[in-house]
Design an enzyme around this catalytic site. Sequence first.
Site, mmCIF file in Angstrom:
data_model
loop_
_atom_site.group_PDB
_atom_site.id
_atom_site.type_symbol
_atom_site.label_atom_id
_atom_site.label_comp_id
_atom_site.label_asym_id
_atom_site.label_seq_id
_atom_site.Cartn_x
_atom_site.Cartn_y
_atom_site.Cartn_z
ATOM 1 N N ASP A 132 0.794 -1.176 -0.416
ATOM 2 C CA ASP A 132 -0.342 -0.251 0.502
ATOM 3 C C ASP A 132 0.426 1.618 -0.119
ATOM 4 O O ASP A 132 1.618 1.685 0.933
ATOM 5 C CB ASP A 132 -1.053 -0.145 1.455
ATOM 6 C CG ASP A 132 -1.160 -1.170 1.575
ATOM 7 O OD1 ASP A 132 -0.993 -2.294 1.030
ATOM 8 O OD2 ASP A 132 -2.353 -1.537 2.657
ATOM 9 N N GLU A 290 -10.551 -2.792 4.654
ATOM 10 C CA GLU A 290 -9.487 -2.305 5.246
ATOM 11 C C GLU A 290 -9.221 -1.278 4.313
ATOM 12 O O GLU A 290 -9.619 -0.699 3.012
ATOM 13 C CB GLU A 290 -8.206 -3.120 4.902
ATOM 14 C CG GLU A 290 -8.079 -4.117 3.830
ATOM 15 C CD GLU A 290 -7.084 -5.317 3.483
ATOM 16 O OE1 GLU A 290 -6.956 -6.029 5.199
ATOM 17 O OE2 GLU A 290 -6.679 -5.763 2.972
#
Length: 533
Positions: A132, A290
Amino acid sequence: MITMKKNVVLICGIFISFSLFSQTIIKEFKIEKRYLNFPVEMKQERQMVKFVSKQDTVAFSVIRVSEKEPDYWVFKDVSAFMGQKLKLVFQKQAKGIDKIYQSEKFAGEDSLYKEKNRPQFHFTSRRGWNNDPNGLVYFNGEYHLFYQHNPYEIQWENMHWGHAVSKDLLHWEELNDVLYPDGLGAMFSGSAVIDKDNSAGWGKNAMVAVYTAAGKEQTQCLAYSTDNGRTFTKYTGNPVLGGTRDPKVFWHEPSRSWVMALYDKNAIAIYNSKDLKKWEFKSKIKGFYECPELFELAVDGDQNRKKWVLTAASGTYMTGSFDGSVFKPEYGKYYYSWGSQYAAQTYNNTPDGRRIQIGWGRIDQPGMPFNQMMLFPCELTLRTTPEGIRLFCEPVSEIETLHNKKYSLENVTSVEANKSLKNIDEMMFHVKMDIELDKGVGFEILYRGNPIISYDGNFNRFNGAPYICDNPGSFRFKIEFLIDKTSMEAFIGNGKLFISEGLKKEKSAEGLRISGDVKIHSFELSGMKSTWQ
Ligand code: FRU
């Protein structure tokens, strides 16, 4: 990739058990050069390595230290310990321990960014694994890209926050990692803000990172920087909040409050704070996983007509209203992205108010000492379509400055177009086309023998993603796509659908080919310059 990430033993746990381990191997260096280089062999088990300076453990990570021939080398910048002794404490013997060496260069530095499969206009880490994007924030003329980084291996582990900066979202300079695993756990995803009014007490305009420490529990922590993000100091009062993970924090001017969207026990929780340290729970929204994101956008560019967008790792989104504490969904859940993108994040504090996103491209980089990539930075907008208001995603306009050689075609059939398209020998390019289905129910665009974009009118899908044409019955599409060494990103219908995928092994030398009965109203290809030269 996601499953690979699950096979993880938490660093914290290893750290504790390591101290019980008696047969440690110690290698000491007097640091005289900038880098320590480590040989990695993927067949070897991971072993805990502690870096000890003046009796204190300054860092620890698990590394697959080679026994035989290393598959690749990784490095640690040890310039902070120049002139000092640094002890490396290993859990077990491995022949590679004796191969670790100091140097002013890291192993392979001379061929950096020239490696065979290195993406040429996308960010990839010099070494190791990335997932990420984290802490996307613009400050003092720089776009900061922090990211989930395993500096020691091409698979997920040892989460650190890597760091790169860019002045134009195109040319990136990778700097040292800024957050290292500690006693609270590994450094999981989070965001960064500029504390303009010194609400946290670390100075006006301190850059504050809000991240998850993933140890036995996942908790939310703070670290601040007063040197343009080059180094961070962790807050001594950490953790500041429980919950699960991936805090996205931003300033909400109407309520003069910090807002945190947090993935919290199978929902997105909203918290408020005045000082970034004390957080108050406000509300929850079900149905997202998430890496939440929450931001406001003008509809069709009309500043008097705005909507809030709530999205999370998968790229599904809802539009609605937000008063600073409660998000009220009005429409959705839709999706705007399909394929490899995951856990995209948008920039805080952009100078021109654009909502700029960078996504993690879950794309393997075969044979390389790094793995995965960041997708091309995109601008997100809300636009009215016949089906209602939708989120659009298009490459940032800065892309034009990377264009070189151009080819164009107008008003041709696929048979006519293919005569010249097959000769395209560029390896990196940007295509914009306007294509209309003439007969039949589908068409394909192939690159080096593999389909990269497939439209199936029977099922109404692009590359498997349901897609509604804005002009019903026309079956005419604006398609834009980017090809880099290992990736393809397509923007269908001016960005109503964003598709990203890894390229398959080439099956032929043929550049591009379009199959199907189509009219090509226009086709423009621009070669792309490398951003690493
Ligand atoms: C998403 C994610 C986040 C987590 C991070 C760990 O890809 O699983 O939820 O913070 O990656 O690397």
